[in-house]
Design a protein around this motif. Structure first.
Motif, short mmCIF file in Angstrom:
data_model
loop_
_atom_site.label_atom_id
_atom_site.label_comp_id
_atom_site.label_asym_id
_atom_site.label_seq_id
_atom_site.Cartn_x
_atom_site.Cartn_y
_atom_site.Cartn_z
N ARG A 202 0.94 -1.31 0.15
CA ARG A 202 0.06 -0.12 0.07
C ARG A 202 0.95 1.16 0.05
NH1 ARG A 202 -0.15 -4.32 1.68
NH2 ARG A 202 0.24 -3.82 4.05
N ASP A 203 0.16 2.15 -0.24
CA ASP A 203 0.73 3.74 -0.12
C ASP A 203 0.12 4.30 1.01
OD1 ASP A 203 2.39 5.79 -0.61
OD2 ASP A 203 1.75 6.39 -2.71
N TYR A 204 0.83 5.57 1.41
CA TYR A 204 -0.01 6.10 2.52
C TYR A 204 0.23 7.72 2.49
CZ TYR A 204 1.00 1.57 4.01
OH TYR A 204 1.09 0.14 4.21
N ASP A 205 -0.96 8.42 2.63
CA ASP A 205 -1.06 10.13 2.57
C ASP A 205 -0.35 10.60 3.59
OD1 ASP A 205 -2.00 12.06 1.19
OD2 ASP A 205 -4.05 11.81 1.56
N LEU A 206 0.66 10.52 4.05
CA LEU A 206 1.37 11.05 5.12
C LEU A 206 1.36 12.48 5.25
CD1 LEU A 206 4.83 8.79 5.08
CD2 LEU A 206 2.50 8.23 6.50
#
Ligand SMILES: Nc1nc2c(c(=O)[nH]1)N[C@H]1C(S)=C(S)[C@@H](COP(=O)(O)OP(=O)(O)OC[C@H]3O[C@@H](n4cnc5c(=O)[nH]c(N)nc54)[C@H](O)[C@@H]3O)O[C@H]1N2
Ligand SMILES: Nc1nc2c(c(=O)[nH]1)N[C@H]1C(S)=C(S)[C@@H](COP(=O)(O)OP(=O)(O)OC[C@H]3O[C@@H](n4cnc5c(=O)[nH]c(N)nc54)[C@H](O)[C@@H]3O)O[C@H]1N2
Ligand SMILES: [Mo]
Length: 845
Positions: A202-206
């Motif tokens: 997954r990617d993360y909207d940090l």
């Protein structure tokens, strides 16, 4: 032993002679004199784009090259995923490139006896001799109807893997192309796939998150976005709450607001208890999950509900999940299992709900690469379903679109031998005890670590020949002793490598590989900061030694030799199907092939034929300059209602896993319960289809092995490829609690006191799998009852820096994989290395 310094020098001398005839005196050697008329630094130099392969961040970087030498590294400013940053390990690449212990010329073994500490007596040979020997062996197998007794092992790779891993193996006619992926992190993907149909990281909207929950990983140290995490972590700490679930104090936990030192392997209990609070306290995200038809919360501890009372929106099976697993899983219950107090569990659930849906739930291998890891991973990932943070602002994201060409079809190049269908591969994927349900298919995944046993058992076939590249399974697989045994008995092995690592010690032919990042053509797909990318690897310096590129040049050279022997299908495939998009021509030699293949694959990113959202790059030269193509930023909620599960919903009751398990059970004519039993899961019946808690599986009783061993990654590990650099050893102390040039067992001072151990004492650590002497180091960042040692040291080969005494095969410390037994999360085929499965006892020596 083996590669003595003298042999290296002899070998280098041999190269120079060859090189002078072929292509003139090498100008690029770091040790060669520079132009005496020029002062150091007079050459203005230039930045050349490529990609770091220190880890699976696959970070786009640039290398500063002056007078033909690579002198400095930086993050590629064109990358939107890393915002122009790289981590310390990219810099270490320079010492890997210029490592004096690199294999410089092809070599062959002259001592038929194989084993650790037995000198292979390698002698330098020409490329021609090496390739002839390999091709003869391949033809011999093929002519004897034994093509299936050939295997290809792939460790780390670029996407040029298609050429050697798929095309070469399949056209030659073997089912046995075996990748390293199940040693890596496949169980994580199970969590995402069996809840929301996504088989990937997954990617993360940090940058927009309000709550970051880091579960079973250390993003400042490892995982898949290290440079970007380091860059934004300070801001995240300011703007959001950061909580880390990890039994040991990792580097992210040291900075986080909350650290939850869960008992190893009990993550599932914590996850289901958080879910219990979210439901009983009316805290779930109604726009995603839906609500009770009468809008009154009926989730009460211990109370079974009728499914008809709830109307779900984007999810499937909330009431079933509640009834089967959640209704009794209170924080008070969980406290007893996972060692985190009920109070902290309530607080965590409530704080998350307050931040929802802008929550990043970042789940990593610590929580998934466990014996029962699929269910733990599902339990954690299912919190994304309750909180509505999947694909939502500030949340857990999936990936964008990258555009590359596919591997051209192989069918027309397969003869009768290649068309033979083999039911099973040498790793036994798809056997009853190895479902490996990658993307839901029985045997769809790999069971890398079982390859050693497959070879030893000659089951389902005998293996007579193997080629491996960029892999070191004799070091990287748990229960590593099995690998040494399997490799010692193998008739013929070819290792394509930069260094004479553990795997190389068992090789019959050693082929010196162009090193990734600096000398190699390739491309990778990666993501971060909500941008997916296509990132280029290109040679930034002339190859230093007489090396060839592993994934393209070498298979092409082998294909030429096979063609000389009457089998031309593979060479024809390479020449006819891999076409330069600019000239319309195929390669006429191996060197050309390496570049043409990358051009062929990446063309959609730069040929301008189609307009994709994202960067507009005009032509191959521009792409080489930029080094990276960025997708437009991900949009939110794109996947809602279109999840790739059986129900198209986010599945709290996983019809997707049910279908997969049924497929596997039917194949073997057994019940699903039988599969679960054989595969060591606790679930039976309907429990198998919901995210749930299973108690950790443990090797060694608490009576005999009272401590639990925790494995973790090093900040400076480039998977297994940096231990021979002096910088790795010199800076080893950046791993919390570690010491430079050493390998230490970290132990809580309270535990040590109980055993009469002083800081720095030598101790004996024993598991059910092995026993080793090591220096004890006091470290308070551990729960009492657990001990830890960083993965990475313990090389008995690889080079004179990595090993304490390369000549005598003496390691610096020991390899964690010789301590940890071999077992699996069998639904994904993954090797277990986390989750507290390794009981140990500690004695003062
Ligand atoms: N520096 C560095 N970065 C890397 C790599 C590298 O070699 N070095 N390799 C790359 C690769 S190939 C991969 S696959 C990724 C892997 O990603 P990582 O995130 O590095 O995965 P692991 O090393 O398996 O994670 C280990 C973490 O889990 C914790 N842990 C152990 N047992 C448990 C448990 O029972 N529960 C919980 N909650 N935590 C536990 C450990 O303390 C440790 O912090 O990293 C990539 N990034
Ligand atoms: N205990 C423990 N074990 C682990 C892990 C852990 O955290 N703890 N991590 C696991 C993970 S996530 C992974 S992905 C695996 C990785 O394990 P593997 O896939 O086996 O890869 P490496 O150990 O990195 O070994 C790569 C080998 O390739 C060679 N090599 C080095 N550089 C190059 C190059 O540029 N080109 C070529 N052709 N060859 C090269 C060297 O011989 C080196 O030993 O290890 C796993 N093993
Ligand atoms: Mo990995």
């Amino acid at each position: 032993m083996k590669l003595r310094r003298r042999d290296f020098l002899k070998a280098t001398a041999a190269v120079s002679t060859v090189a002078m005839v072929g292509c003139g005196v090498p100008k690029n050697n770091a040790l060669a004199p520079m132009d005496p008329k020029k002062a150091i630094g007079e050459d203005p130099g230039k930045w050349i784009s490529t990609t770091c392969q220190g880890c699976t961040t696959w970070d786009p970087i640039q290398v500063f090259v002056q007078d033909g030498r690579a002198v400095k590294v930086r993050g590629n400013p064109n990358s939107k995923a890393n915002c122009g940053t790289c981590c310390p390990r990219a810099h270490m690449g320079l010492q890997q490139l210029y490592d004096p212990d690199r294999v410089k010329v092809p070599m062959k073994r002259t001592n038929p006896e194989k084993g650790r500490g037995i000198d292979p007596k390698f002698v330098p040979i020409t490329w021609d001799e090496a390739l002839n020997t390999i091709a003869d062996k391949m033809m011999e197998l093929r002519n004897n109807g034994e093509a299936h007794k050939y295997m290809l092992n792939r460790g780390r790779y670029t996407y040029m893997r298609d050429m050697i891993y798929d095309a070469m193996t399949k056209i030659y006619g073997s089912p046995n192309n075996i990748s390293h992926s199940a040693l890596c992190a496949e169980a994580e993907k199970s969590g995402a796939f069996y809840t929301h149909g996504y088989w990937d990281y997954r990617d993360y909207d940090l940058t927009r998150t309000k709550y970051l929950l880091i579960w079973g990983l250390d993003p400042l140290v490892s995982n898949r976005q290290v440079p970007f995490s380091i860059k934004v972590f300070g801001d995240v700490l300011d703007k959001a709450t950061v909580t880390v679930v990890d039994p040991k104090l990792n580097a992210s936990a040291a900075k986080a607001h909350n650290w939850l030192p869960v008992l190893p392997g009990t993550d599932g209990a914590l996850a289901v208890a958080i879910a219990h609070v979210l439901l009983t306290e009316d805290l779930w995200h109604k726009p995603f999950v839906g609500d009770f038809k009468n809008s009154v919360n009926q989730f009460k501890t211990g109370v079974t509900l009728d499914e008809s009372v709830f109307e779900e929106k984007y999810t499937n099976g909330i009431i079933k999940w509640w009834n089967i697993e959640l209704k009794d899983k209170t924080p008070e219950w969980a406290e007893q299992e996972c060692g985190i107090s009920a109070e902290v569990i309530y607080k965590t659930a409530r704080e998350m709900a307050a931040a929802a849906p802008s929550i990043c739930i970042w789940m990593g291998p610590g929580a998934a690469m466990q014996v029962r890891g699929t269910y733990t991973a599902m339990a954690i990932e299912s919190l994304c379903g309750l909180l509505g943070n999947l694909d939502n602002i500030g949340g857990t994201m999936m990936k964008g679109k990258t555009h590359v060409n596919k591997m051209p079809k192989l069918d027309d190049y397969k003869d009768e031998v290649a068309k033979i269908k083999h039911k099973y591969k040498i790793d036994q994927r798809g056997y009853l005890q190895f479902p490996a349900l990658n993307s839901g298919k029985s045997g769809g995944g790999v069971v890398t670590n079982n390859l050693a046993d497959g070879i030893l058992q000659k089951n389902p076939m005998e293996i007579k020949m193997g080629i491996g590249y960029m892999n070191n399974f004799a070091f990287s697989g748990t229960g590593a002793q099995r690998w040494e045994e399997a490799m010692s008995g193998l008739e013929f092995y070819v290792h394509i490598t930069t260094n004479a690592s553990e795997m190389t010690q068992f090789a019959d032919i050693v082929l010196p590989s162009a090193i990734t990042t600096f000398e190699k053509w390739g491309y990778l797909k990666s993501k971060g900061n909500l941008h997916s990318q296509v990132s280029l690897l290109q040679p930034v310096v002339e190859p230093l030694f007489d090396v060839r590129t592993d994934e393209t040049e070498i298979p092409f050279l082998i294909a030429e030799k096979l063609a000389e022997r009457g089998f031309d299908k593979l060479l024809r495939y390479y020449k006819e199907q891999i076409i330069d998009p600019e000239t319309g021509k195929g390669a006429s030699n191996a060197k050309e092939f390496a570049e043409i293949a990358v051009k062929y694959y990446t063309a959609p990113s730069w040929d301008g034929k189609k307009d994709f959202p994202g960067d507009k790059i005009k032509g191959w030269e521009a792409f080489k300059d930029a080094g990276v193509w960025n997708d437009a930023r991900l949009e939110y909620k794109k996947s809602w209602g279109k999840f790739k599960t059986v129900t198209k919903k986010f599945e709290f009751y996983s019809e997707t896993l049910k279908k997969a398990l049924k497929g596997h059970a039917d194949k073997h004519n057994v019940s699903i319960d039988k599969v679960l039993d054989v595969c060591n899961y606790e679930a039976r019946g309907e429990m198998a289809f919901v995210p749930h808690y299973e108690a950790p599986f443990r090797y060694g009783s608490f009576e005999e092995y009272p401590f639990t061993f925790i494995d973790h990654k090093s900040r400076l590990n480039k998977e297994g490829r940096s231990a021979n650099t002096p910088w790795y050893q010199e800076f080893k102390k950046v791993d919390l609690g570690d010491e430079s040039w050493d390998d230490v067992l970290k132990i809580n001072p309270d535990d040590a006191a109980g055993l009469g151990i002083k800081n720095g004492d030598m101790v004996r650590i024993t598991s059910t799998n092995g026993s080793f002497t090591i220096k004890a180091k006091f470290w308070e960042g551990l729960r009492p009852g657990t001990v830890t040692k960083c993965y990475g040291q313990g090389h008995w080969a690889y080079g004179r820096v990595a090993a304490l005494d390369y000549k005598n095969a003496k390691p610096r410390g020991f390899n964690n994989n010789e301590l940890m037994p071999c077992d699996y999360d069998r639904i994904s085929g993954s090797t277990a290395r986390n989750g507290g499965f390794c009981g140990v006892k500690i004695e003062k020596v």
